[in-house]
Design a protein around this motif. Structure first.
Motif, mmCIF file in Angstrom:
data_model
loop_
_atom_site.group_PDB
_atom_site.id
_atom_site.type_symbol
_atom_site.label_atom_id
_atom_site.label_comp_id
_atom_site.label_asym_id
_atom_site.label_seq_id
_atom_site.Cartn_x
_atom_site.Cartn_y
_atom_site.Cartn_z
ATOM 1 N N ARG B 236 0.834 -1.206 0.000
ATOM 2 C CA ARG B 236 0.000 0.000 0.000
ATOM 3 C C ARG B 236 0.862 1.246 0.000
ATOM 4 N NH1 ARG B 236 -4.346 -1.725 4.001
ATOM 5 N NH2 ARG B 236 -6.035 -2.369 2.631
ATOM 6 N N ALA B 238 3.876 1.615 -1.080
ATOM 7 C CA ALA B 238 4.525 1.809 -2.380
ATOM 8 C C ALA B 238 3.524 2.339 -3.403
ATOM 9 C CB ALA B 238 5.134 0.504 -2.862
ATOM 10 N N ARG B 239 2.277 1.839 -3.341
ATOM 11 C CA ARG B 239 1.285 2.382 -4.257
ATOM 12 C C ARG B 239 1.049 3.845 -3.918
ATOM 13 N NH1 ARG B 239 -3.818 -0.583 -3.940
ATOM 14 N NH2 ARG B 239 -2.554 -2.346 -4.556
ATOM 15 N N GLY B 240 1.143 4.138 -2.620
ATOM 16 C CA GLY B 240 0.953 5.514 -2.160
ATOM 17 C C GLY B 240 1.971 6.481 -2.724
ATOM 18 N N PHE B 241 3.198 6.045 -2.980
ATOM 19 C CA PHE B 241 4.101 6.998 -3.615
ATOM 20 C C PHE B 241 4.187 6.817 -5.126
ATOM 21 C CE2 PHE B 241 7.300 3.842 -3.183
ATOM 22 C CZ PHE B 241 7.453 3.513 -1.843
ATOM 23 N N GLY B 242 3.137 6.239 -5.665
ATOM 24 C CA GLY B 242 2.950 6.310 -7.112
ATOM 25 C C GLY B 242 3.482 5.137 -7.908
ATOM 26 N N ALA B 243 3.732 3.990 -7.239
ATOM 27 C CA ALA B 243 4.288 2.848 -7.965
ATOM 28 C C ALA B 243 3.257 2.251 -8.914
ATOM 29 C CB ALA B 243 4.753 1.783 -6.977
ATOM 30 N N THR B 244 3.720 1.780 -10.063
ATOM 31 C CA THR B 244 2.829 1.128 -11.015
ATOM 32 C C THR B 244 2.629 -0.331 -10.627
ATOM 33 O OG1 THR B 244 4.691 0.517 -12.365
ATOM 34 C CG2 THR B 244 3.629 2.579 -12.917
ATOM 35 N N TYR B 247 5.687 -2.530 -11.216
ATOM 36 C CA TYR B 247 6.735 -2.306 -10.214
ATOM 37 C C TYR B 247 6.380 -3.013 -8.916
ATOM 38 C CZ TYR B 247 9.792 -0.002 -6.856
ATOM 39 O OH TYR B 247 10.703 0.228 -5.865
ATOM 40 N N ARG B 251 8.879 -5.795 -7.511
ATOM 41 C CA ARG B 251 9.748 -5.451 -6.389
ATOM 42 C C ARG B 251 9.231 -5.932 -5.049
ATOM 43 N NH1 ARG B 251 14.273 -4.764 -4.946
ATOM 44 N NH2 ARG B 251 14.976 -2.667 -4.529
ATOM 45 N N HIS B 252 7.897 -5.971 -4.881
ATOM 46 C CA HIS B 252 7.369 -6.232 -3.543
ATOM 47 C C HIS B 252 6.572 -7.520 -3.433
ATOM 48 C CE1 HIS B 252 8.550 -2.434 -1.747
ATOM 49 N NE2 HIS B 252 8.160 -1.826 -2.846
#
Lengths: 269, 351
Positions: B236, B238-244, B247, B251-252
């Motif tokens: 969440r 990472a999605r919050g700082f704009g990850a596609t 990605y 990565r996660h």
């Protein structure tokens, strides 16, 4: 005052299809409205299950409200599509309650803090690293620990990492969802002071979510009280603390540790 | 001495076993297709250190064997003709690991052929055929497992990440695949193909078939892990700082599935070796004269072989150490993932 965030009549319902019979609906948020002024702090206080975290996810564009309107920095973000949201999200950063879960344990401190910049494609590798090191310094993580993995840090240090990561994109709004609740008192105080210092220096706006009135009174300019998905009381911090209108508010204030409680809110006998 | 812990010890054992099979040319005394019509169905030879006169010899030797008079398949030792076993002898040419031409074999004999594990109907050395057959069977198992995991991870990750009706659809397809009677469908599939296929074609056909059949289980496991990883706070965040999406997956989310994938690989390889053996046993595998463990066992379909020549069962035993190695590795990996999880959870509340 200029309002950075305006939340208007937000509702969030979760539908759950039951194996037998009709769909069940859970209402997490009901008719929630409030706003936060630029550079100020609003504390959202409520018991667990009152919908605070759902609200945080909605504002951070990680969940879509079922109805209602959220206006951030004069843009209505509730109407944006997934691609446009990806551009708004970096401006609103969320710090989660448990840094053990919000930081990928496989990453080093440096990777964690520079990851948002990498994702956004900002700066090149060397600049990213320099920026990440500067951020680590800002939140008080010693440079020699920059390459340690997240799981090797103590809880307080991890939460500092999470804050450094949230700050890396220079957001306008920082949502702290029970970000201090899991830490012990002295660490709470350290991080609270850090937050206030950063607000003074960077002009940040905070949405501070907590169940702890003492901390809310200490940090916030305004306090909103939530109960069962609704905002039941909202006002300037000392007003809410001094003359609570609602039963919940009185109950939560009574639950404050005595010493701090008396310091902030002398109870009418 | 290097101290190896848990799964690494098992991995080492497996690597050694595979190494022996990979270097079959060196460990096998003969070419697996070389025939010796004088000695069909020769039982495993005895290696002696003491001769008939009671003298002790340091160099092991064996006696040449000949047909017993009046018998067509009973051999007896020729006690006058002792043949010493030689090590690092020069013999049939082979390519080590398919690359380097060599002629040196671990052991052999000069005057006569030595059959440590007996010979088959054409007098081919059973030991050489088992070692070479392992190359086909193990490679089929490993490539099949790789293909299965690839398909499984792709489908499982897609289903788990997208969720909703697409998840439902993919999982129903997976269930369908698990419910089909595969062996009989294979017969039907085989019926569509020309009567004789080349060994290489047959080999890839087998890999394709076992790879396509087995993906459902790993897909379901991976889906489960992805489904829960998707809701993790760090995803969440990472999605919050704009990850596609790609990605986040790369990565996660997919790194979270690594222990499931490794454990599945350790379980699937021996299972697919066994599948290759079954298919080849039934004649759907790599055809003669190329040996594989399954096609070596196919001679047991003849009743006379089944009851008379016990050494023809030996290829079935060859898989046992491999099976034990892989299963040991799988449980060690599982245990490792378990303790890692415990350490992490404990670390999470260590304030």
């Amino acid at each position: 005052m200029d309002r950075l965030l305006i939340v208007e009549k937000i509702e969030k319902r979760y539908g759950r299809a039951h194996v037998l019979g009709a769909k069940q609906e859970v209402t997490a948020l009901l008719d929630v409205s409030f706003s936060i002024g630029r550079g100020s702090t609003l504390a959202l206080v409520g018991e667990s299950g009152s919908g605070k975290s759902t609200l945080a996810l909605c504002i951070a564009c990680l969940e879509r409200p079922t109805s209602g309107k959220i206006v951030f920095n004069r843009n209505e973000i509730t109407v944006l599509d997934e691609k446009q949201l990806r551009e708004v999200r970096p401006q609103i950063q969320l710090v989660f309650q448990d840094p053990a879960r919000s930081l990928n344990p496989r990453f080093s401190a440096l990777e964690l803090v520079s990851e948002p910049l990498l994702v956004q494609g900002r700066l090149d590798k060397r600049e990213r690293e320099a920026r990440a090191r500067a951020l680590l310094g800002q939140v008080g993580i010693p440079q020699e620990k920059a390459l340690q993995r997240a799981e090797e840090f103590s809880g307080g240090q991890r939460q500092r990492l999470a804050i450094a990561r949230a700050l890396s994109l220079e957001p306008k709004l920082l949502i702290l969802d029970e970000a201090l609740s899991a830490l012990d008192c002295s660490v709470q105080a350290q991080i609270a002071n850090l937050l206030m210092e950063l607000q003074g220096r960077l002009g940040l706006t905070y949405l501070f979510i907590t169940h702890d009135f003492a901390m809310a009174g200490h940090l916030a300019h305004e306090i909103a009280v939530m109960e069962q998905g609704r905002v039941v009381e909202i006002g300037a911090a000392d007003e809410v603390l001094g003359t609570p209108n609602q039963e919940v508010t009185r109950r939560l204030i009574a639950a404050m540790p005595r010493l701090t409680a008396e310091a902030h809110a002398p109870r009418a006998v | 001495m290097i101290q190896l812990s848990g799964w690494k010890r098992w991995l080492l054992a497996i690597v050694v076993l595979h190494g022996i099979v990979a270097c079959a040319g060196f460990f096998a005394p003969y070419d697996p297709t070389e025939q010796d019509r004088e000695h069909p169905y020769l039982p495993p030879m005895r290696i002696h250190l003491v001769d008939t006169q009671g003298h002790f010899h340091f160099r092991p030797f064996f006696y040449a064997e000949q047909l017993r008079v009046g018998s067509f398949d009973q051999f007896e030792e020729h006690s006058q003709q002792a043949i010493p076993l030689r090590f690092f002898v020069t013999g049939a040419r082979y390519d080590l690991l398919g690359l380097l031409p060599f002629r040196t074999h671990l052991f052999g004999a000069e005057a006569s052929r030595v059959y440590l594990l007996g010979s088959d109907a054409y007098g081919r050395d059973q030991l050489s055929r088992i070692l070479y057959g392992g190359q086909i069977s193990l490679l089929a198992g490993m490539l099949g497992a790789g293909l299965t995991l690839l398909i499984g991870v792709l489908i499982g990750a897609t289903a788990g990440y997208l969720g909703g009706w697409r998840d439902g659809l993919l999982m129903r397809v997976a269930e369908l695949f698990m419910a089909l009677p595969w062996l009989y469908l294979l017969f039907a599939l085989r019926a569509f193909l020309p009567l004789s296929v080349s060994p290489v074609q047959a080999f890839f056909l087998i890999i394709l078939v076992i790879g396509a059949v087995g993906w459902a289980r790993p897909a379901r496991l991976v889906r489960g892990v992805v489904l829960s990883a998707r809701e993790r706070d760090f995803v969440r965040a990472a999605r919050g700082f704009g990850a596609t999406d790609s990605y986040l997956l790369r990565r996660h989310i997919l790194p979270e599935t690594s222990s499931v994938i490794l454990t599945q690989a350790a379980i699937l390889v021996p299972q697919f070796v066994l599948a290759e053996m079954t298919l080849s046993f039934l004649g759907l595998g790599v055809p003669e004269p190329v040996p594989s463990w399954g096609s070596l066992l196919a001679s047991l379909q003849q009743y006379s072989v089944l009851v008379s020549y016990w050494w023809m069962y030996l290829p079935a035993l060859a898989i046992v150490p491999f099976f034990l190695g892989y299963l040991g590795l799988a449980s060690a990996l599982q245990q490792d993932a378990g303790t890692e999880k415990i350490v992490r959870t404990a670390g999470g509340s260590r304030w």
